[in-house]
Design a protein around this motif. Sequence first.
Motif, PDB file in Angstrom:
ATOM      1  N   ASN A   1       0.840  -1.187   0.000  1.00 42.05           N
ATOM      2  CA  ASN A   1       0.000   0.000   0.000  1.00 42.05           C
ATOM      3  C   ASN A   1       0.884   1.248   0.000  1.00 42.05           C
ATOM      4  O   ASN A   1       1.540   1.555   0.988  1.00 42.05           O
TER       5      ASN A   1
ATOM      6  N   TYR B   1       0.464  -0.846  -4.999  1.00 40.37           N
ATOM      7  CA  TYR B   1      -0.780  -0.123  -5.271  1.00 40.37           C
ATOM      8  C   TYR B   1      -0.571   1.332  -4.854  1.00 40.37           C
ATOM      9  O   TYR B   1      -0.376   1.619  -3.672  1.00 40.37           O
TER      10      TYR B   1
ATOM     11  N   LEU C   1      -5.952   1.149  -2.552  1.00 39.37           N
ATOM     12  CA  LEU C   1      -6.504   0.065  -1.751  1.00 39.37           C
ATOM     13  C   LEU C   1      -7.547   0.565  -0.760  1.00 39.37           C
ATOM     14  O   LEU C   1      -8.154  -0.222  -0.027  1.00 39.37           O
TER      15      LEU C   1
ATOM     16  N   VAL D   1      -3.470  -5.686   4.778  1.00 37.15           N
ATOM     17  CA  VAL D   1      -2.518  -5.521   3.678  1.00 37.15           C
ATOM     18  C   VAL D   1      -1.184  -6.071   4.171  1.00 37.15           C
ATOM     19  O   VAL D   1      -0.887  -6.026   5.369  1.00 37.15           O
TER      20      VAL D   1
ATOM     21  N   SER E   1       3.001  -1.859   3.865  1.00 32.00           N
ATOM     22  CA  SER E   1       2.487  -0.505   3.640  1.00 32.00           C
ATOM     23  C   SER E   1       3.561   0.536   3.895  1.00 32.00           C
ATOM     24  O   SER E   1       4.395   0.390   4.799  1.00 32.00           O
TER      25      SER E   1
END
Length: 337
Positions: free
Chosen positions: A30, A64, A69, A85, A88
Amino acid sequence: MKTSLHATALALAAGTALAGPALAETWRFNNFLPETRPESAQIEQFAEDVNTALADRDFEIEVYHGGSLGLPNTDLLRVVPTGAVEMSLMWANYLGRDAPALGSVFVQGAISTVDELLKVLPVAQEIYEEEYDEWGITTVGFVAIPTLSVSVFCRDEPVNTLEQLRDVKLRVWAREQVETFTNLGVAAQIIPQEETYVALRTGVVDCALYPALYASTISLQEVTEHAAFLYPMASAPYTIGVPDELWESTDPEIKSAITEAADALWERTNQYDADLENEMAAREALAEQGITWHDDFPEEDRALFIDAVSETWQMLAEEAGGNALDYRERVLTALGR
């Protein structure tokens, strides 16, 4: 019995054939930054390095960008430990709601030179690892942020004095900035970067605090016409976090590939020689797209701003209590103050 076993074996084999080969393990990364940010390109390189190193392990990291997300920056301390997730990007200045002590490590504007930044970074990284560990998050790497020149971008009228700034609504990105500008009599409100464009276009705010280096990544040149430099800023690094439980259960070979790629990522980003050159090039590019650059805020206004930042830093540390006072003291010690 043999017939039964044989039939079972055939059934298992058929099931395996129908299922096909095992799918590759994928970790979602993320990244709340826009895909156009330089740091995002570095994160993509990090993922590529890991994926290349583990090409024969059916493991990959998929990045992403831009909050795609749907994980709010301010919620990451709550979300990441749950395993929602696998990996991140995190920035301490966004996490003050849940971890107020993090806001006492780097206060926007308190550290302004590369020399100061280099003194503080090892201490800050150590603090972040300690703090995130308390939340069930393992720090696996860092991404350095360039030293930035923060400017005031305005929609309709130029603003390059504190007196003028007191007559407009200003977008900022962190609570310490709200406190600092409030102390200076300026109406400031936090608006996430992904909402800043619309907030300016619709008049929710008149001006936005933003580094010129990144202004084009959210198309500020389309919704503002004027800009003026206010203050230099060295920033806390971004942290790459993984849920503790996931990291502890991860194969050592995968861990090694991730940490090696993260070390290379830090080495690439922890460089500041070209920051001023990049800043001036960004201003020139913005000028070509319609931004008029006005005189910098006067020295006396900038001095008032720095004084207000110092007061905010102390206030936030005292308000947070606990580890916050220790964190601030460790940073001040590293700075020799």
